[in-house]
Design an enzyme around this catalytic site. Sequence first.
Site: not given
Length: 153
Positions: A37-39
Amino acid sequence: HMDAFADREPARLSGGQKQRVAIASVLAIEPKVLILDEATSMLDPKGRREMIAVVRELKAELGDELTVLSITHDIEEAASADRVVVMNDGVLAENGTPAEIFTGADQLRAFGLNVPFAEMLKAKLTERGVVVPTTYQTTESMVDWLWQSISKK
């Protein structure tokens, strides 16, 4: 690639190094699905490239044994995916390959999303009368096309 940092205190690792450690800890349990997630959102450009490269290496190494689901607002990152799912206010708006999704620039803008650089460049070149490929182009393939076009002159 974190062996050299094994004795370092976690708080002293960079953002990219922390993310690598986090991914390694998850991979230790051999999941079938890795959700990011939004790494790359808090990383500098170098860290972003490294993180994307690590995920690509994992996918290449593990193949069908691992599904990677990456949630991102980064259009360039999404453009390198196998498939793209566009959500709009929690509702599935688009689902397809990058070529299918990113050639609909107006639709993406309507969802408040950016368009990949290669598609923006194609539009600007077309406005100036340059004949550009009509098929979807990644940034790399657009650079190759531009280089070939310039080299022919």
